[in-house]
Design a protein around this motif. Structure first.
Motif, PDB file in Angstrom:
ATOM      1  N   SER A 111       0.816  -1.222   0.000  1.00 23.02           N
ATOM      2  CA  SER A 111       0.000   0.000   0.000  1.00 23.02           C
ATOM      3  C   SER A 111       0.845   1.266   0.000  1.00 23.02           C
ATOM      4  N   CYS A 112       1.777   1.356   0.953  1.00 22.07           N
ATOM      5  CA  CYS A 112       2.547   2.604   1.098  1.00 22.07           C
ATOM      6  C   CYS A 112       3.958   2.494   0.523  1.00 22.07           C
ATOM      7  N   GLN A 113       4.356   1.297   0.091  1.00 21.47           N
ATOM      8  CA  GLN A 113       5.674   1.048  -0.507  1.00 21.47           C
ATOM      9  C   GLN A 113       6.835   1.283   0.458  1.00 21.47           C
ATOM     10  N   CYS A 130       0.878  -2.826   9.070  1.00 24.34           N
ATOM     11  CA  CYS A 130       1.984  -1.966   8.659  1.00 24.34           C
ATOM     12  C   CYS A 130       2.073  -0.784   9.636  1.00 24.34           C
ATOM     13  N   PRO A 131       3.244  -0.538  10.223  1.00 24.88           N
ATOM     14  CA  PRO A 131       3.376   0.571  11.164  1.00 24.88           C
ATOM     15  C   PRO A 131       3.266   1.941  10.490  1.00 24.88           C
ATOM     16  N   ASN A 132       3.379   1.980   9.160  1.00 28.56           N
ATOM     17  CA  ASN A 132       3.319   3.261   8.450  1.00 28.56           C
ATOM     18  C   ASN A 132       1.899   3.631   8.037  1.00 28.56           C
ATOM     19  N   CYS A 133       1.158   2.645   7.481  1.00 31.71           N
ATOM     20  CA  CYS A 133      -0.170   2.982   6.947  1.00 31.71           C
ATOM     21  C   CYS A 133      -1.299   2.183   7.588  1.00 31.71           C
ATOM     22  N   GLY A 134      -0.980   1.134   8.358  1.00 31.70           N
ATOM     23  CA  GLY A 134      -2.007   0.355   9.023  1.00 31.70           C
ATOM     24  C   GLY A 134      -2.553  -0.812   8.214  1.00 31.70           C
ATOM     25  N   GLU A 135      -2.101  -0.975   6.982  1.00 30.59           N
ATOM     26  CA  GLU A 135      -2.538  -2.078   6.119  1.00 30.59           C
ATOM     27  C   GLU A 135      -2.121  -3.401   6.756  1.00 30.59           C
ATOM     28  N   THR A 136      -3.014  -4.408   6.720  1.00 31.45           N
ATOM     29  CA  THR A 136      -2.685  -5.722   7.254  1.00 31.45           C
ATOM     30  C   THR A 136      -1.828  -6.472   6.247  1.00 31.45           C
TER      31      THR A 136
END
Length: 159
Positions: A111-113, A130-136
């Motif tokens: 998601s956030c690369q 993901c600690p950056n965007c929250g995507e699982t």
């Protein structure tokens, strides 16, 4: 000579002139000297408050330094890779080497690369946010070859 003393000196000079206090000009000068006196007193109070606050800040800084020393441990400020002053600053290198011996994987979030470094234990759990965007992010380890024979940790480094 501080500001309060300077205002008192100016007041003494004015009194020494023996001006007629009924004249408008003298009333203005008296008001100006009175204002200067009030300003000097206020400034003195502010300076005292500033000094008190600076002293308190120094105490907090010293306490914080003690806490940092206790929490992070000792070390020196020499910033020398080959320090031989006996301070123990090179002990951090050993901790870094121990951490480097552990297996870590780099995963890129779709998601956030952003690239995230994960331990083998986190990968084994099967998913994380993901600690950056929250995507699982989900991990399926079933189809991956077992490379633990090459290095003992499963990272495939070949050691």
């Amino acid at each position: 000579m501080n500001m309060t003393e300077k205002v008192a000196y100016i007041r003494g000079l004015m009194e020494g002139l023996q001006l007629d206090e009924t004249k408008k000009e003298v009333k203005v000068l008296d008001a100006v000297v009175e204002l200067l006196d009030d300003m000097a007193a206020t400034l003195s109070e502010l300076e005292e408050g500033y000094q008190d606050m600076a002293d308190q800040l120094d105490e907090v800084d010293a306490d914080l330094g003690d806490l940092e020393e206790e929490y992070y441990g000792g070390g020196c400020d020499c910033d020398d890779d080959e320090c031989d002053c006996g301070c123990g600053c090179d002990d951090d290198d050993e901790d870094l080497e121990d951490m480097m011996d552990d297996c870590y994987y780099e995963v890129t979030c779709p998601s956030c690369q952003e690239t995230i470094c994960l331990s083998e234990d986190l990968i084994a759990e099967g998913k994380i946010d993901c600690p950056n965007c929250g995507e699982t992010l989900e991990f399926d380890l079933d189809g991956i070859e077992d490379e633990t024979e090459s290095c003992g940790c499963g990272c495939g480094c070949g050691e």
